[in-house]
Design a protein around this motif. Sequence first.
Motif, PDB file in Angstrom:
ATOM      1  N   ILE A   1       0.828  -1.216   0.000  1.00  0.00           N
ATOM      2  CA  ILE A   1       0.000   0.000   0.000  1.00  0.00           C
ATOM      3  C   ILE A   1       0.863   1.268   0.000  1.00  0.00           C
ATOM      4  O   ILE A   1       0.626   2.166  -0.821  1.00  0.00           O
ATOM      5  N   PRO A   2       1.874   1.359   0.872  1.00  0.00           N
ATOM      6  CA  PRO A   2       2.736   2.547   0.791  1.00  0.00           C
ATOM      7  C   PRO A   2       3.397   2.722  -0.580  1.00  0.00           C
ATOM      8  O   PRO A   2       3.512   3.845  -1.078  1.00  0.00           O
TER       9      PRO A   2
ATOM     10  N   HIS B   1       0.912   4.079  -3.052  1.00  0.00           N
ATOM     11  CA  HIS B   1       0.751   5.532  -2.855  1.00  0.00           C
ATOM     12  C   HIS B   1       1.853   6.283  -3.613  1.00  0.00           C
ATOM     13  O   HIS B   1       1.594   7.270  -4.308  1.00  0.00           O
TER      14      HIS B   1
ATOM     15  N   MET C   1      -8.682   5.167  -2.282  1.00  0.00           N
ATOM     16  CA  MET C   1      -7.703   6.216  -2.574  1.00  0.00           C
ATOM     17  C   MET C   1      -6.891   5.936  -3.832  1.00  0.00           C
ATOM     18  O   MET C   1      -6.174   6.818  -4.313  1.00  0.00           O
ATOM     19  N   PHE C   2      -6.987   4.717  -4.336  1.00  0.00           N
ATOM     20  CA  PHE C   2      -6.252   4.409  -5.567  1.00  0.00           C
ATOM     21  C   PHE C   2      -7.173   4.605  -6.768  1.00  0.00           C
ATOM     22  O   PHE C   2      -8.277   4.052  -6.814  1.00  0.00           O
TER      23      PHE C   2
END
Lengths: 169, 452
Positions: free
Chosen positions: A32-33, A36, A74-75
């Motif tokens: 996930i990081p 981002h 958020m993606f």
Amino acid sequence: MSETIAFKPESLAQVHKIIARYPEGRQKSALIPVLHLAQKEFGGWLDVPVMDYVAGLLSIKPIEVYEVATFYTMFNMKPVGKYVLEVCRTGPCMVSGSEKILNHIRTKLNIKDGETTEDGMFTLKPAECLGACGYAPMMQLGKFFHENLTIEKVDEILELCRQGQVALD
Amino acid sequence: MSKKLLLKDAHIEGIRYFETYRRQGGYTAAEKALKMTPDEILEEVKASGLRGRGGAGFPTGMKWSFLAKPEGVPRHLVVNADESEPGTFKDRYLMEFLPHLLIEGMLISSYCLGSNTSYIYIRGEYSWIPDILEEAIEEAKAAGFLGKNILGTGFDLEIYVQRGAGAYICGEETALLESLEGKRGNPRLKPPFPAVKGLWERPTVVNNVESIAAIVPIIDITGAEYAKIGVGRSTGTKLISACGNINKPGVYEIDMTITVEEFIYSDEYCGGIKDGKRLKACIPGGSSVPIVPANLLLRTVNGEPRYMNYESLADGGFATGTMMGSGGFIVLDEDQCIVEHTMTLARFYNHESCGQCTPCREGTGWMYKILKKIENGQGKMEDIDLLWDIQRKIEGNTICPLGDAAAWPVAAAIRHFRDEFEWHVKNPELCLTQNYGLAHYADPIPAVEKNA
């Protein structure tokens, strides 16, 4: 893996720093990081070649990236505008007038929810609770929250965006 | 004036930074704790009566005591900072303004639990806060409170911050762990509980930000003294994030001895209803807890004042009471439409359902569609009964509590405001242009008048 896709050296260093937070063999935790980072560096959305590149970096299967990228709101799975206006519309924001704010943006920019303006400047994304309930109504623009919104304040923010004066990061 | 333990220094300029925090007595609790044994710390936490501040209210000391401790297997503390419950923004305040309070709490907790690597899992949208936390971590490390051989005790601790990416379900502890492992946030079946098989199948404690921050004053003043604050099993202080139609939205620290009426109307807290309007209803513990009309909010069915604590808010069960939950206090005035408000919450839970369990995946969307129909003046009387039926079939039938969280707001809205739903069905034209208003909920709240 696409040969044309690669993180800048400083971002790649960041990726390795993130992977080091987890025990040996648990590098998938960095997914996930790293997504981002990828979204930020590769145009604001996650194209399939970008996700394949991330899979290669973390030594995991592409499907493991796709299933995560499509799960989290958020993606972005399609191209978005330079400014993504995420307007919260849940509970306290609704009570404080978020629908008026959303309607104003829809009308002013002539776009529906999820759409991008023809000039590629703005995308409108209604959001479900962003944790600014005491400072409602609000919207997120890039890294930052814009709170206690009024129609006038929204107009001012949109104008500042057009002038390139609104910080996203 | 409520006693303040967590926010006592929040007003001090620069308290975000190590130097100022330290000058105010910061990290002295950690120094004290590192001279104690882990078992002694655990006993203090148990004695404090601290209940998990994320919403469930489970005793923190008991949760810690469940942690499996096989030799040679690493253990982890994971701080749940995935604050996504509508109405709740207290952890954001703590992390934004008092990051060292959280770091110090993590140091004490990690030492007690035997975790050498601890993580803060923060909701992705709070995208500026990880920078604040990481700066605080670096400062603490430079001062010798993190890293190797902390204060010469031989204890090592690294703390890392991980951002989520926008999924309410990741506030559920097992979904959070899945996400931290780089997967979709699908909750796990329990047992095994995280205390036995958590992060990477290692023994793990997952605690809310406020719970971990509260460990600092507990060690500072002792668990026994902490337990003297508050009332009954509602010990210590609680952060309440107040929002909606009130004059002073914000984060308040209370000692759980004040009445709900005092919290809403006194100048120390919410400062009354905005624009001089009248109180209609309130959700006192985050969107998932039952909404209650003004009369039941301020008084129990026995006519006693209702207090801002776990027991009093729950007095009467779901029929007449509600829950403390996360302390996300949403106030609705006379102009608010309960059907519309319930519809937005149903949309939220439908949007946030991970889709793993059929009752939740299908039921939340079904409830939203019916509520939208009623709100738009296209509902039928039988739709209200159907809604009731659907929420009953979701509650208790899912792997994680999101099903309950989606069902309870609908159940409570129908239970207490059925007449408003019926009015929408009977007045399809009117419901598009005007709200039902206070109706008969105006009468039983005379105590409010003196402040109106």
